[in-house]
Design an enzyme around this catalytic site. Structure first.
Site, PDB file in Angstrom:
ATOM      1  N   TYR A 158     -20.821  15.354  20.489  1.00 40.08           N
ATOM      2  CA  TYR A 158     -20.153  15.891  19.307  1.00 40.08           C
ATOM      3  C   TYR A 158     -18.664  16.058  19.599  1.00 40.08           C
ATOM      4  O   TYR A 158     -18.281  16.758  20.541  1.00 40.08           O
ATOM      5  CB  TYR A 158     -20.761  17.236  18.908  1.00 40.08           C
ATOM      6  CG  TYR A 158     -20.071  17.899  17.739  1.00 40.08           C
ATOM      7  CD1 TYR A 158     -19.930  17.225  16.524  1.00 40.08           C
ATOM      8  CD2 TYR A 158     -19.561  19.192  17.840  1.00 40.08           C
ATOM      9  CE1 TYR A 158     -19.300  17.821  15.448  1.00 40.08           C
ATOM     10  CE2 TYR A 158     -18.928  19.802  16.771  1.00 40.08           C
ATOM     11  CZ  TYR A 158     -18.802  19.110  15.580  1.00 40.08           C
ATOM     12  OH  TYR A 158     -18.171  19.697  14.509  1.00 40.08           O
ATOM     13  N   HIS A 207     -17.177  15.891  12.429  1.00 41.01           N
ATOM     14  CA  HIS A 207     -16.966  16.298  11.041  1.00 41.01           C
ATOM     15  C   HIS A 207     -15.496  16.110  10.684  1.00 41.01           C
ATOM     16  O   HIS A 207     -14.617  16.272  11.540  1.00 41.01           O
ATOM     17  CB  HIS A 207     -17.374  17.761  10.835  1.00 41.01           C
ATOM     18  CG  HIS A 207     -18.818  18.015  11.079  1.00 41.01           C
ATOM     19  ND1 HIS A 207     -19.288  18.896  12.023  1.00 41.01           N
ATOM     20  CD2 HIS A 207     -19.924  17.468  10.511  1.00 41.01           C
ATOM     21  CE1 HIS A 207     -20.608  18.905  12.016  1.00 41.01           C
ATOM     22  NE2 HIS A 207     -21.020  18.040  11.111  1.00 41.01           N
TER      23      HIS A 207
END
EC number: 2.3.1.259
Length: 242
Positions: free
Chosen positions: A97, A138
Site C-alpha cells: 500500500y 488512494h
C-alpha cells in the site's frame, strides 16, 4: 526550492531511507504536496518504524521526492478495498500500500517519481518476492496529475470511494488504484467467467463432444459475446465426416 533544474538532474539523484532527523523536512514537503494534515505520530512512524518502506530521493543533499509504502498481509486491507484480490489467494498473500508519493514541483517530469516507484518494486521483489500480488493506493478524484501518472504506469482504477477524504472539514471523493504483479488479479466478474468459457470452448476438439451439443453451446456463447473470436466464420471449422 526555486533553482532551475537541469535536464540531467536525474543522474545526480541519490536514494536513501528516511530517518528521524528528516521529520521537519518531510512535514514541510507533505504540507506543500498534499491537502491532508497528518498527525505528528504519522511522521514519527514513517521515519522510524521498520514496517514502512520510506525512501527519499535527494539532489545535492536536499530531499526532492519520497515514497512511503507498507507491505502487509491481505487480511490487513481495509474493508473498502477488501476485494482487491480474488478470494482464491491464501490469507498470507501480501499487498503493498502506497501511503505517499511526492516530488518537489521544480523536479517533476524528470523521472524521479518513476525512480521511486521502481525502487519500491525492487524492494518488493527482494523482500516479499512473488508473495506480493498487488500494489495499491488512494487518490483524490480531482487529482488528475497523479491519476495520469499512475495510469501511465499500468495502475487501474478499482474503486470509486465517495466521501473518502475529509479535507479541512469538507468531504471529498477518492479512487482506489491497483497494479497487479506476480500473477495477482481481482475477483472474477460474470464477464470474466463468460470469456473463460469461450476460451475453453475454443480449445475443445469438436469431436470430443456431440456435434449438436457443441453447436448449441457455441450459439449461446455468441449471443452473449457477439465479438467472440470463436465465431463460425473465423473460428473452429467443423468436419462434415463426424
Amino acid at each position: 526550492m526555486t533553482e532551475v533544474v537541469p535536464s540531467s538532474a536525474l543522474s545526480e539523484v541519490s536514494l536513501r531511507l528516511l530517518c528521524h532527523d528528516d521529520i521537519d523536512t518531510v512535514k514541510h514537503l507533505c504540507g506543500d504536496w498534499f491537502p491532508i494534515e497528518y498527525p505528528d505520530s504519522w511522521y514519527r512512524d514513517i521515519t522510524s518504524n521498520k514496517k514502512f518502506f520510506s525512501l527519499a530521493a535527494t539532489y545535492r543533499g536536499a530531499i526532492v521526492g519520497m515514497i512511503v509504502a507498507e507491505i502487509k498481509n491481505r487480511t490487513k486491507i481495509h474493508k473498502e478495498d477488501g476485494d482487491i484480490l480474488a478470494s482464491s489467494f491464501s490469507v498470507d498473500t501480501q499487498v503493498a500500500y502506497i501511503l505517499s508519493l511526492g516530488v518537489v514541483k521544480e523536479f517533476r517530469k524528470h523521472g524521479i517519481g518513476s525512480l521511486l516507484l521502481e525502487s519500491l518494486k525492487d524492494h518488493i521483489s527482494t523482500t516479499a518476492q512473488d508473495h506480493c500480488k498487488a500494489i495499491y493506493l488512494h487518490v483524490l478524484t480531482t487529482n488528475n496529475t497523479a491519476i495520469n501518472f499512475y495510469e501511465n504506469r499500468d495502475f487501474r482504477q478499482h474503486h470509486y470511494l465517495p466521501y473518502y477524504y475529509s479535507i479541512r472539514g469538507v468531504l471529498k471523493d477518492g479512487f482506489t488504484y491497483v497494479l497487479y504483479i506476480n500473477g495477482g488479479h481481482p475477483p472474477w466478474t460474470i464477464l470474466d467467467y463468460i470469456q473463460h468459457l469461450g476460451s475453453a470452448l475454443a480449445n475443445l476438439s469438436p469431436c470430443s463432444i456431440p456435434h449438436r451439443i457443441y453447436r448449441q453451446a457455441h450459439s449461446l456463447l455468441c449471443s452473449f459475446l457477439p465479438w467472440s473470436s470463436i465465431s463460425s466464420k473465423g473460428g473452429i471449422e467443423y468436419s462434415r465426416t463426424m
